[in-house]
Design a protein around this motif. Structure first.
Motif, short mmCIF file in Angstrom:
data_model
loop_
_atom_site.label_atom_id
_atom_site.label_comp_id
_atom_site.label_asym_id
_atom_site.label_seq_id
_atom_site.Cartn_x
_atom_site.Cartn_y
_atom_site.Cartn_z
N SER A 151 16.03 -3.35 59.10
CA SER A 151 16.87 -3.02 57.96
C SER A 151 16.08 -2.42 56.81
N LYS A 152 14.76 -2.62 56.82
CA LYS A 152 13.93 -2.09 55.73
C LYS A 152 13.52 -0.66 56.04
N THR A 153 14.48 0.22 55.98
CA THR A 153 14.25 1.61 56.35
C THR A 153 14.46 2.58 55.20
N LYS A 154 15.03 2.13 54.10
CA LYS A 154 15.37 3.05 53.01
C LYS A 154 14.18 3.27 52.08
N ILE A 155 14.12 4.48 51.56
CA ILE A 155 13.07 4.87 50.61
C ILE A 155 13.77 5.46 49.41
N ALA A 156 13.62 4.82 48.26
CA ALA A 156 14.34 5.25 47.06
C ALA A 156 13.38 5.52 45.92
N SER A 188 15.10 -5.33 48.03
CA SER A 188 13.95 -5.56 48.91
C SER A 188 14.35 -5.75 50.36
N LYS A 189 15.60 -6.14 50.59
CA LYS A 189 16.07 -6.37 51.96
C LYS A 189 16.24 -5.06 52.73
N GLN A 190 16.34 -3.94 52.00
CA GLN A 190 16.58 -2.64 52.65
C GLN A 190 15.42 -1.65 52.46
N LEU A 191 14.57 -1.89 51.49
CA LEU A 191 13.56 -0.89 51.14
C LEU A 191 12.29 -0.96 51.98
N LYS A 192 11.91 0.18 52.52
CA LYS A 192 10.59 0.33 53.14
C LYS A 192 9.55 0.45 52.03
N PHE A 193 9.87 1.28 51.03
CA PHE A 193 9.07 1.34 49.81
C PHE A 193 9.88 2.06 48.74
N ALA A 194 9.38 1.99 47.50
CA ALA A 194 10.06 2.61 46.37
C ALA A 194 9.08 3.50 45.61
N ILE A 195 9.62 4.45 44.87
CA ILE A 195 8.82 5.32 44.01
C ILE A 195 9.43 5.22 42.61
N ILE A 196 8.64 4.74 41.67
CA ILE A 196 9.14 4.34 40.35
C ILE A 196 8.65 5.30 39.27
N ARG A 197 9.58 5.76 38.43
CA ARG A 197 9.21 6.69 37.37
C ARG A 197 8.46 5.99 36.24
N ASP A 227 5.93 15.84 53.96
CA ASP A 227 5.73 14.59 54.70
C ASP A 227 6.88 13.63 54.46
N LEU A 228 7.48 13.75 53.27
CA LEU A 228 8.63 12.92 52.90
C LEU A 228 9.70 13.84 52.36
N TRP A 229 10.92 13.70 52.86
CA TRP A 229 12.01 14.60 52.49
C TRP A 229 13.05 13.83 51.67
N GLN A 230 13.22 14.26 50.41
CA GLN A 230 14.29 13.71 49.58
C GLN A 230 15.56 14.47 49.94
N TYR A 231 16.47 13.78 50.65
CA TYR A 231 17.60 14.48 51.25
C TYR A 231 18.92 14.29 50.51
N THR A 232 18.98 13.34 49.57
CA THR A 232 20.24 13.14 48.84
C THR A 232 19.99 12.51 47.48
N SER A 233 20.88 12.81 46.55
CA SER A 233 20.86 12.16 45.24
C SER A 233 22.04 11.21 45.10
N LYS A 234 22.77 11.04 46.21
CA LYS A 234 23.97 10.21 46.18
C LYS A 234 23.89 9.07 47.20
N GLY A 235 22.67 8.54 47.36
CA GLY A 235 22.48 7.44 48.29
C GLY A 235 22.96 6.12 47.70
N ARG A 236 23.07 5.13 48.56
CA ARG A 236 23.49 3.80 48.14
C ARG A 236 22.44 2.80 48.60
N LEU A 237 22.21 1.80 47.75
CA LEU A 237 21.20 0.79 48.04
C LEU A 237 21.64 -0.54 47.46
N SER A 238 21.51 -1.60 48.23
CA SER A 238 21.83 -2.93 47.72
C SER A 238 21.00 -3.21 46.48
#
Length: 301
Positions: A28-33, A48-57, A188-199
């Motif tokens: 389940s930890k497959t999302k990258i936000a 944290s239950k869904q995130l593989k990792f995060a990128i924080i501004r 190497d990493l593709w930002q494919y949407t700006s309308k994703g959903r995350l718990s």
């Protein structure tokens, strides 16, 4: 069915259930936000239950820019991700307009970033200067190389890279945005949407997909800077005395296999020599022949 068979079957089914749960959690930890103050107060426990990792501004521009702002949630998000064991990198939205400006922006970005970030990202999508955009990118990169050994990643959107002919091959990887289809430039990493959903986030969030897993996974390796390493006394202080700063134990042997008695914090002790355990840890041998740690977190001179 006899009792022994029932027990074995029960143990087997329990093990299989545990494996299934473990696999499901891992899978389940497959999302990258990538997140900023615009995601509001994130519930990092849920995320944290869904995130593989995060990128924080960290910031938008730098001092002197009309729209400069430090992200109001940069520390909240970094601390939340770290608390719930979400690996994270940090990014700065660049608005540099000269080589000197790019160098300053890199230094300020680094100072404002969390020491727990696994990697740093140049968000390069805003053209301001009259000079070579490539020279600004190169200046940011060379400045950051002097400040950190952690991976440095280039981010932009497909069209910007093509228009300005940006060469980002000297970075440790690339993260490219294009919402219609996979980017036609190296990424190497593709930002494919700006309308994703995350718990844990009530609104939309940018989501990305891994294109080159080997490269992206290299960004996530925990740097030695992330792990606090104990600092040891490696020689006997000139005074030959040390003071315990915390409660510690003294041992009969250098490998700490035979514990003797507790020594209270604030106790002054006389040191005979420094020796090393079989695993290389430094120990003080006291004048009574016993051994204590030489870790500066526990003793001082």
């Amino acid at each position: 069915m006899n009792l022994s068979f029932k027990k074995i079957a029960g143990l087997f089914m329990g093990a299989m259930a545990a494996l299934t749960i473990s696999t499901t959690v891992s899978a389940s930890k497959t999302k990258i936000a990538d997140v900023s103050q615009y995601q509001g107060n994130i519930n990092w426990y849920k995320a944290s239950k869904q995130l593989k990792f995060a990128i924080i501004r960290v910031q938008h521009g730098d001092t002197g820019d009309a729209d400069f702002r430090i992200d109001s949630h940069k520390d909240i998000n970094a601390n939340g991700a770290y608390k719930y064991k979400v690996p994270f990198g940090q990014y700065g939205y660049a608005e540099f307009s000269s080589v000197a400006d790019a160098k300053k922006e890199a230094k300020d970005f680094y100072k404002r970033s969390s020491s727990k970030a696994r990697f740093y990202v140049l968000d390069n999508e805003h053209r301001k200067g009259k000079g070579s955009e490539q020279s600004y990118v190169n200046a940011w990169l060379s400045t950051m190389r002097k400040l950190t050994n952690k991976p440095l990643v280039y981010y932009s959107y497909q069209n910007y890279v093509n228009v300005h002919k940006i060469n980002y091959s000297k970075f440790d990887g690339s993260w490219i945005a294009n919402y219609s289809q996979k980017p036609n430039v190296a990424t190497d990493l593709w930002q494919y949407t700006s309308k994703g959903r995350l718990s844990g986030i009530s609104g939309n969030v940018d989501l990305s997909k891994v294109i080159d897993s080997k490269t992206v996974n290299s960004w996530l390796k925990q740097s030695s800077a992330d792990v606090a390493k104990p600092t040891y006394f490696t020689s006997v202080p000139a005074s030959r005395t040390i003071t315990t700063s915390k409660n510690i134990y003294q041992y009969q042997d250098v490998n700490f296999k035979s514990r003797l008695s507790k020594i209270a914090a604030g106790k002054k002790l006389t040191v005979k020599q420094v020796r090393r355990s079989d695993h290389g840890a430094y120990r003080f041998q006291l004048t009574n022949g016993h051994y204590i740690t030489a870790n500066k977190e526990f003793v001082s001179n």
